[in-house]
Design an enzyme around this catalytic site. Sequence first.
Site, PDB file in Angstrom:
ATOM      1  N   ASN A   9      38.767  43.638  54.742  1.00  0.00           N
ATOM      2  CA  ASN A   9      38.033  42.493  55.297  1.00  0.00           C
ATOM      3  C   ASN A   9      38.530  41.259  54.554  1.00  0.00           C
ATOM      4  OD1 ASN A   9      36.216  40.550  56.068  1.00  0.00           O
ATOM      5  ND2 ASN A   9      34.435  41.478  55.074  1.00  0.00           N
ATOM      6  N   TRP A  10      39.341  40.479  55.251  1.00  0.00           N
ATOM      7  CA  TRP A  10      39.963  39.326  54.578  1.00  0.00           C
ATOM      8  C   TRP A  10      39.030  38.119  54.491  1.00  0.00           C
ATOM      9  CZ3 TRP A  10      45.667  39.245  56.914  1.00  0.00           C
ATOM     10  CH2 TRP A  10      46.320  40.409  56.498  1.00  0.00           C
ATOM     11  N   HIS A  95      27.891  41.806  58.971  1.00  0.00           N
ATOM     12  CA  HIS A  95      28.271  41.737  57.548  1.00  0.00           C
ATOM     13  C   HIS A  95      27.205  40.943  56.784  1.00  0.00           C
ATOM     14  CE1 HIS A  95      30.374  40.648  53.867  1.00  0.00           C
ATOM     15  NE2 HIS A  95      31.108  41.714  54.078  1.00  0.00           N
ATOM     16  N   GLU A 164      27.055  48.564  52.479  1.00  0.00           N
ATOM     17  CA  GLU A 164      27.520  47.542  51.544  1.00  0.00           C
ATOM     18  C   GLU A 164      26.327  46.949  50.808  1.00  0.00           C
ATOM     19  OE1 GLU A 164      31.664  45.995  52.672  1.00  0.00           O
ATOM     20  OE2 GLU A 164      30.206  44.705  53.637  1.00  0.00           O
ATOM     21  N   GLY A 230      37.062  44.134  50.451  1.00  0.00           N
ATOM     22  CA  GLY A 230      37.232  42.678  50.479  1.00  0.00           C
ATOM     23  C   GLY A 230      38.363  42.254  49.568  1.00  0.00           C
ATOM     24  N   GLY A 231      38.012  41.801  48.373  1.00  0.00           N
ATOM     25  CA  GLY A 231      38.975  41.232  47.425  1.00  0.00           C
ATOM     26  C   GLY A 231      40.248  42.045  47.245  1.00  0.00           C
TER      27      GLY A 231
HETATM   28  P1  PGA Z   1      34.475  43.112  48.070  1.00  0.00           P
HETATM   29  O1  PGA Z   1      33.896  42.807  49.551  1.00  0.00           O
HETATM   30  O2  PGA Z   1      35.351  44.325  48.183  1.00  0.00           O
HETATM   31  O3  PGA Z   1      35.240  41.875  47.706  1.00  0.00           O
HETATM   32  O4  PGA Z   1      33.283  43.356  47.187  1.00  0.00           O
HETATM   33  C1  PGA Z   1      33.555  43.847  50.418  1.00  0.00           C
HETATM   34  C2  PGA Z   1      33.019  43.291  51.720  1.00  0.00           C
HETATM   35  O5  PGA Z   1      32.316  42.281  51.718  1.00  0.00           O
HETATM   36  O6  PGA Z   1      33.274  43.849  52.798  1.00  0.00           O
END
Ligand code: PGA
Length: 252
Positions: A9-10, A95, A164, A230-231
């Site tokens: 997820n960018w 999300h 999440e 994400g990151g």
């Molecule tokens: P993160 O984000 O891996 O940067 O914690 C995950 C997401 O929000 O899908």
Amino acid sequence: MRRLALVGNWKMHTTPSQARELARELRERLEGIRDADIAVCPPATSIPAVAEALAGSNIAWGAQNAHWAEAGAFTGEISVSALRELGCTYVIVGHSERRHIFGESDEMVAKRLVWVIASGLVPILCVGETEAERELGQTEKVLTRQLERACADIEEPPAMVAYEPVWAIGTGKRAEIGDMEMAHRFIRERLAARFGSKAQGVRILYGGSLKPANVAELASSEEFDGGLVGGASLSASSFAELIARAIERRNH
Ligand code: PGA
């Protein structure tokens, strides 16, 4: 066991040219991987560039949101027909950043989900408690509410649900394996209560500070069907490493 799915997820990162570069590098690094479904969800403006860079590869792409109407007076929203035309496979729905920063209600999430499923795209329905809710012991209550309301108007379960916990997103504080397992089991129970045996086919992904260094531990669990990342998906090397470690642990 269900097939692993690893989805990047960018968020609001990458311009179209940056996204093209990142997608090209990912394509090179992930070529030949067949043991997991891999996808990236760039910002909407970068989807065409990513689609071009990934066409014909083993990496699918998707969007971070979609509206519940075919077209209309909905300034700033994105239609599923546009996403389909861009070759998207997945759409992230609900999300926590949509819910908590932009005020999306459970009802909006439910409408988006109906439309995404009806359009033949694969939804990734996100659920998860905030830190305050967790401290109050309300995790199960919150998950129940989010799932029940999101699924109120659908006949089939969403193909993917991402657990999440909000306190783990972008914080470096990943959920412990026991917490992840409890939440995933609980989510599947709720889905089974609503959809019966079809709930067994739903892939439940974990998301929240998933990194190459910590993915193997979670991937050792039968409750882990994959990750929403994400990151760590913003660099081709770290996303590729995370995927390789998850697959390696799973095939162990
Ligand atoms: P993160 O984000 O891996 O940067 O914690 C995950 C997401 O929000 O899908």
